[in-house]
Design a protein around this motif. Structure first.
Motif, mmCIF file in Angstrom:
data_model
loop_
_atom_site.group_PDB
_atom_site.id
_atom_site.type_symbol
_atom_site.label_atom_id
_atom_site.label_comp_id
_atom_site.label_asym_id
_atom_site.label_seq_id
_atom_site.Cartn_x
_atom_site.Cartn_y
_atom_site.Cartn_z
ATOM 1 N N HIS A 55 -2.493 5.299 6.912
ATOM 2 C CA HIS A 55 -1.761 4.264 6.172
ATOM 3 C C HIS A 55 -2.108 4.372 4.696
ATOM 4 C CE1 HIS A 55 -5.589 2.176 6.883
ATOM 5 N NE2 HIS A 55 -5.246 1.215 6.045
ATOM 6 N N HIS A 57 -3.393 2.543 2.257
ATOM 7 C CA HIS A 57 -4.435 1.869 1.473
ATOM 8 C C HIS A 57 -5.346 2.891 0.778
ATOM 9 C CE1 HIS A 57 -4.041 -2.148 3.848
ATOM 10 N NE2 HIS A 57 -3.194 -2.068 2.836
ATOM 11 N N ASP A 59 -8.436 3.077 0.182
ATOM 12 C CA ASP A 59 -9.684 3.513 0.825
ATOM 13 C C ASP A 59 -9.442 4.526 1.950
ATOM 14 O OD1 ASP A 59 -8.642 1.177 2.247
ATOM 15 O OD2 ASP A 59 -10.500 1.194 3.418
ATOM 16 N N HIS A 60 -8.173 4.870 2.162
ATOM 17 C CA HIS A 60 -7.820 5.885 3.171
ATOM 18 C C HIS A 60 -7.130 7.111 2.568
ATOM 19 C CE1 HIS A 60 -8.795 3.225 6.636
ATOM 20 N NE2 HIS A 60 -8.733 2.354 5.638
ATOM 21 N N HIS A 113 -1.117 -4.075 10.329
ATOM 22 C CA HIS A 113 -2.041 -4.031 9.180
ATOM 23 C C HIS A 113 -1.216 -3.646 7.948
ATOM 24 C CE1 HIS A 113 -5.775 -3.357 6.981
ATOM 25 N NE2 HIS A 113 -5.400 -2.129 6.687
ATOM 26 N N ASP A 130 -6.916 1.440 10.459
ATOM 27 C CA ASP A 130 -7.340 0.039 10.392
ATOM 28 C C ASP A 130 -6.534 -0.870 11.320
ATOM 29 O OD1 ASP A 130 -9.089 0.872 8.443
ATOM 30 O OD2 ASP A 130 -8.128 -0.209 6.792
HETATM 31 ZN ZN ZN Z 1 -6.374 -0.564 5.442
#
Ligand code: ZN
Ligand code: FE
Length: 256
Positions: A55, A57, A59-60, A113, A130
């Protein structure tokens, strides 16, 4: 196919960049940061062969661009323009052979999410970002409780021995919440001790398994009488269906 090693590379406070290693090759899942990946590749003299994103985000996906400057590799991810560097956009049911690693992965769409969140599954491994956490689930940022319920139900259809590699080390806190929701679940106390000992040794608590999640994760147990009862108690009214139960315990967890 040679054996595959799965290495947890740590990023930020509690993210894992799951790294699949086979021979001299490595593929990474959700590289929020490039530095730990580059250091690992250098230490082990490995070539990066693919990037997978569950996904959008940061942090990914935050390490994608820097990794691509060092290695020209395919980036597998969702149909979501917010991840500009994805070169292979995938939908539910699509399959591919993971470059350099050789396992076949297929894609599950698991929104809630985020609206375009996907998981990769194959060779009894699940990379679920997540959406599903060990004994928990992600926050519902771009979807509905009904979507989260459906996404978790889809993951629950995988074989019990499927190993669950999720995006964050949240297990200890999630089990504590699980014990608040379903105090009578006999698995939680033992899991709490096991996870605490792993963290004490600075080891990951992951992977989990689908079988364990179905047996212990309250978000996968929204039709179980004990979970329904405690969600209803918190809501102050009887909750009639699993989606309402999930909505209530997700809200509860947000404030736990
Ligand atoms: Zn996430
Ligand atoms: Fe995350």
């Amino acid at each position: 196919m040679s054996t595959i090693e799965i290495v947890p590379l740590r990023a930020f406070n509690d993210n894992y960049v799951w790294t699949l290693v086979s021979g001299g090759n490595a593929a990474v899942v959700d590289p929020g940061e490039a530095a730990p990946v580059l250091e690992f590749l250098r230490d082990r003299k490995l070539a990066l062969t693919a990037i997978l994103n569950t996904h959008h985000h940061a942090d990914h996906v935050g390490g994608n661009e820097e990794l691509l400057r060092h290695f020209k590799v395919p980036v597998y991810g969702p149909h979501d323009e917010r991840i500009a560097s994805v070169s292979r956009r995938l939908r539910e049911g699509e399959r591919f052979t993971l470059d350099g690693i050789g396992i076949e992965l297929s894609v599950l769409e698991i929104p809630a999410h985020t609206r375009s969140h996907i998981a990769f599954v194959g060779a009894e491994l699940l990379f679920c970002g997540d959406t599903l956490f060990a004994c928990g689930c992600g926050r519902i940022f771009e979807g509905t409780p009904a979507q989260m319920h459906a996404s978790l139900a889809k993951l629950a259809t995988l074989p019990d021995n499927t190993r669950v590699y999720c995006g964050h080390e949240y297990t200890v806190a999630n089990i504590r919440f699980g014990q608040a929701v379903e105090a009578a679940n006999p698995l939680l106390a033992g899991w709490a001790r096991e996870a605490a000992a792993q963290r004490e040794r600075n080891e990951p608590t992951l992977p989990s398994t689908i079988g364990r999640e179905k047996a212990a994760n309250p978000f996968m147990r929204c039709a179980e009488p004990g979970v329904v009862a405690s969600a209803s108690h918190r809501a102050g009214r009887p909750l009639a269906d699993a989606v309402s139960v999930l909505a209530e315990i997700r809200e509860w967890k947000n404030n736990f």
